[in-house]
Each structure stands twice: as structure tokens, then as C-alpha cells.
Scaffold this motif. Structure first.
Motif, short mmCIF file in Angstrom:
data_model
loop_
_atom_site.label_atom_id
_atom_site.label_comp_id
_atom_site.label_asym_id
_atom_site.label_seq_id
_atom_site.Cartn_x
_atom_site.Cartn_y
_atom_site.Cartn_z
N PHE A 63 -3.91 6.07 7.06
CA PHE A 63 -3.51 6.59 5.75
C PHE A 63 -2.08 6.12 5.47
CE2 PHE A 63 -6.67 9.84 7.12
CZ PHE A 63 -7.59 9.66 6.09
N VAL A 64 -1.91 5.33 4.45
CA VAL A 64 -0.60 4.79 4.11
C VAL A 64 0.04 5.66 3.04
CG1 VAL A 64 0.65 2.79 3.22
CG2 VAL A 64 -1.42 2.45 4.60
N ARG A 65 1.23 6.19 3.34
CA ARG A 65 1.90 6.98 2.31
C ARG A 65 2.70 6.03 1.43
NH1 ARG A 65 4.33 9.28 7.11
NH2 ARG A 65 6.56 8.88 7.28
N GLY A 66 2.07 5.68 0.32
CA GLY A 66 2.68 4.73 -0.59
C GLY A 66 1.72 4.41 -1.72
N ASP A 67 2.20 3.64 -2.69
CA ASP A 67 1.43 3.25 -3.86
C ASP A 67 1.38 1.73 -3.84
OD1 ASP A 67 0.73 2.40 -6.45
OD2 ASP A 67 1.66 4.14 -7.41
N TYR B 140 -4.56 3.74 0.94
CA TYR B 140 -3.30 4.19 0.33
C TYR B 140 -3.55 5.56 -0.29
CZ TYR B 140 -1.68 -0.70 0.49
OH TYR B 140 -1.30 -1.96 0.90
N VAL B 141 -2.77 6.56 0.11
CA VAL B 141 -3.00 7.90 -0.45
C VAL B 141 -1.96 8.28 -1.50
CG1 VAL B 141 -4.28 8.86 1.49
CG2 VAL B 141 -1.78 8.93 1.54
N GLY B 142 -0.90 7.45 -1.64
CA GLY B 142 0.20 7.80 -2.54
C GLY B 142 1.38 8.31 -1.71
N TYR B 143 2.54 8.37 -2.34
CA TYR B 143 3.71 8.89 -1.64
C TYR B 143 3.55 10.39 -1.42
CZ TYR B 143 6.02 4.45 -2.37
OH TYR B 143 6.33 3.12 -2.32
N ALA C 110 1.94 7.04 -7.80
CA ALA C 110 1.09 7.98 -7.04
C ALA C 110 1.98 8.75 -6.07
CB ALA C 110 0.02 7.21 -6.29
N ILE C 111 2.13 10.07 -6.30
CA ILE C 111 3.02 10.87 -5.43
C ILE C 111 2.28 12.07 -4.86
CG2 ILE C 111 5.24 10.24 -6.46
CD1 ILE C 111 5.02 12.82 -8.13
N ASP C 112 0.95 12.03 -4.97
CA ASP C 112 0.17 13.18 -4.54
C ASP C 112 -0.44 12.93 -3.16
OD1 ASP C 112 -0.94 15.64 -4.82
OD2 ASP C 112 -2.64 15.00 -6.05
N GLY C 113 0.33 12.24 -2.30
CA GLY C 113 -0.21 11.74 -1.04
C GLY C 113 -0.76 12.81 -0.10
#
Length: 377
Positions: free
Chosen positions: A166-170, A192-195, A358-361
């Protein structure tokens, strides 16, 4: 259908700073809606851990990296490091409460490889006690570039152990392959899950003529704070709120206060409502650390960032966000008061970008884990 609560083992070891633990706790908050989470963590600790349903945590004897020698050492112990490793292993053995439905490990195998024997030991116990359960990796979107041999080794560890990364980023801001050249070999496991940032506010307060200047939790950044205090007299209509690190000494704070020459500067040593403060500010000036940037973006606050030279990862993130208009980078030369006041005006006059990031990681990761566990049941 009411599904039973799951059990997840989470391993997070920070070797410097608190950012990794902070992100992990935001994820655990989401997971705890449907799972009991056991967290094993080491490194710098938080004063207070959150109270969540079914959440247990074990703080291991601290091991950190000595920046001078690059060796691991135990700051709280005068025992040989081998003894500390054994104490950690015994503590883990006592804490774990088998069986688990999944394991989440922060950063490994893309970082924390110095702790490989402890982490791989944990994986071996998991296989032995739980059979084949998914082991997830949770990692930031930018890595410190490594030689090809090291990358190959990381790929091998992923293929041997990791179900999903799971990558925390956009990916519209930074793609994983920009700092990890063998991404194609593990692309099938990458999500990518978002920040990971605290959720944005339910209602937005009005902005005031306030500029928040901060250095994050670290020791660096005093030059930035000094520059802002010396620039304040040129912008008398703005109130400068200067936030030192929570670890700043009384003499360091006094030294900054001595530079204040007018009524529009206030020096404080810590804000526990940093995000709420940003919501009412017209500008953030910071070193552009991970957590600060997430707060800045989730509150849609215009920003100036002075990247810390010792960290290529932060420099790259700032550069990417700057290219989309979310932040204006500062250089050493921009810290002279004339230049800084110019940069501040420039940032205040820019139109804030429309693009959403995307910040809903944390919530997205939690949803994905829930789906994977439902499928493997």
C-alpha cells in the motif's frame, strides 16, 4: 450480515522522527472499526497513545541509528546491542496473541532492512502459527534511491513475503517508479491509497491575516524561523505565529524572542491543534516535512517550503507539489528579509490550484484490507 471482528498485527519501527508512527496510528484508527489491532513499535514514542476499541500496543526497547557512525545503538541502555535484540524478541514473544488474520509492516522491505532479522523472525512465527495469511507493506511514495543490487533484494523479499504494497501517495503527483527503478517487477502488488492525512474539517472557518511559521518536530529549521521573524516588520498587516519544535530549549526560545522587534510576531513552542490553526491562516511557511505538508494540503492553505538539504525525499515531494501549484519552494537565498517578504506576497497572490489530491489514504487502505480479508475468508 454481521462479520466477526478481525485481528491484525501491525509492526512500525521509526529510526528517526515520529512521522511513520503518526501515519500508522491514523491507519490503525480506521482499521479498528472492524479489527482488533496489536501494534509493535519502537523508536521515538508518543506521550500519549490513542484509546481505540481492541487496540493494544507494545513499545520495544529503543534502537536508533547513530547518524555519525551509521551503526544501530540503544540510547536507553548500556547493554550490548545483542542483549537489546534479545530483550526485544522476548517482549514480542510475550505480547503477541495468536492467531491473526493479517500482518501490516511499515516500510519494510523498502526501508528498515537493518531490522531484517527481527521482521523476518516475526514473519516466520506468523507462518508457523497462522499458516498463509496476507502480510501487507505500508510505504511512502518516495524512497531514498538505492543501488540496483539492493533494489533486487527488496523485490525478492516482496515476492517471498508481501501480499500487497500500500503506497501512501497519489500517482498523479509522484509515481513509485520515480525512486524505485524495479517497480515493474512488483507492479501487480502495488496499490496507491492516497496520502495519509487527518480528515478535513466538517466546516471551514474564515481565514485571518495570520502566517504560521513552523519547523516540525525536528532540530533543524531555526534559520527559517529567524528569517521569518526578521521579515515580519515589512509585513505589518500580518500576524506571524512562529512555532518552534516541542523539543526547543528555553534558551533557544529566548533567542528567537530576542529577534522580535514588533507587535505582529508571537513565538510558541508547540501547537496541539496545528491543523485547526492552519485552517484560519492565509499562509504556511515550513520545512515541508511529510506531516506538515499533509496538514497544509488537507486544509488547502497556500504554502512556502524550505526543503531540508539532508533529505532528498522531501525535496522531491516539494518539487512535485510545486509543479502543480500547491507550494512555492524557498532556497537559502530567499531567506533574506527583502526576498522572503517578496516570496510571501507572491504566495498570497497566487490562485490556489483546483486539482484535488488523494488524501484519504488511511480510510482507503482500511477498505482494501477489509475486502482482501473478506475474499480470503
Amino acid at each position: 450480515m454481521h462479520s466477526k471482528r478481525r485481528k491484525i498485527l501491525f509492526y512500525c519501527q521509526s529510526l528517526v522522527g515520529l512521522g511513520h508512527l503518526t501515519s500508522s496510528l491514523l491507519v490503525i484508527r480506521e482499521l479498528s472499526t472492524y479489527a482488533d489491532v496489536d501494534l509493535i513499535h519502537g523508536g521515538q514514542g508518543l506521550q500519549q497513545m490513542p484509546q481505540l476499541p481492541g487496540f493494544r500496543h507494545l513499545r520495544l526497547p529503543t534502537i536508533l541509528i547513530d547518524s555519525a557512525t551509521d551503526e544501530l545503538y540503544a540510547p536507553d541502555s548500556d547493554k550490548p546491542i545483542e542483549v537489546v535484540w534479545a530483550e526485544r524478541a522476548a517482549a514480542i514473544e510475550q505480547f503477541v496473541n495468536w492467531p491473526y488474520d493479517a500482518v501490516m509492516v511499515e516500510f519494510f522491505p523498502f526501508g528498515r532492512r537493518r531490522l531484517k532479522r527481527e521482521i523476518l523472525g516475526l514473519f516466520a512465527s506468523v507462518r508457523q502459527r497462522c499458516g498463509v495469511i496476507p502480510i501487507f507493506c505500508f510505504v511512502r511514495e518516495i524512497l531514498v534511491p538505492a543501488p540496483l543490487d539492493a533494489e533486487k533484494h527488496m523485490v525478492k523479499l516482496v515476492q517471498d513475503h508481501i501480499h500487497t504494497i500500500f503506497v501512501r501517495g497519489d500517482q498523479d503527483i509522484v509515481r513509485f517508479e520515480e525512486t524505485f527503478s524495479l517497480t515493474a517487477e512488483i507492479a501487480d502488488r502495488l496499490v496507491y491509497v492516497g496520502y495519509v492525512s487527518p480528515p478535513p474539517p466538517a466546516s471551514w472557518p474564515a481565514r485571518q491575516n495570520k502566517i504560521v511559521v513552523s519547523q516540525g518536530g525536528g532540530e533543524i529549521g531555526k534559520t527559517l524561523l529567524r528569517a521569518a521573524i526578521q521579515t515580519a516588520p515589512m509585513l505589518p498587516h500580518y500576524h506571524f505565529l512562529v512555532v518552534t519544535s516541542s523539543r526547543a530549549s528555553a534558551s533557544e526560545i529566548a533567542e528567537l524572542e530576542a529577534l522580535v522587534s514588533g507587535p505582529n510576531v508571537q513565538v510558541v513552542s508547540f501547537l496541539n491543534n496545528f491543523q485547526e490553526t492552519l485552517q484560519t491562516a492565509v499562509l504556511s511557511i515550513s520545512l515541508g516535512g511529510d506531516n506538515t505538508l499533509m496538514d497544509v494540503i488537507s486544509t488547502r492553505t497556500p504554502a512556502l517550503a524550505f526543503p531540508y538539504a539532508g533529505n532528498s525525499e522531501q525535496g522531491l515531494r516539494i518539487e512535485k507539489l510545486a509543479s502543480k501549484g500547491f507550494v512555492l519552494p524557498l532556497t537559502e537565498n530567499d531567506l533574506a528579509p527583502e526576498r522572503l517578504s517578496q516570496k510571501i506576497r507572491e504566495a498570497l497572490n497566487q490562485t490556489y490550484p483546483q486539482q484535488a489530491i488523494a488524501i484519504d489514504g488511511a480510510a482507503e487502505l482500511s477498505r482494501r484490507v477489509r475486502t482482501i480479508l473478506a475474499e480470503s475468508a
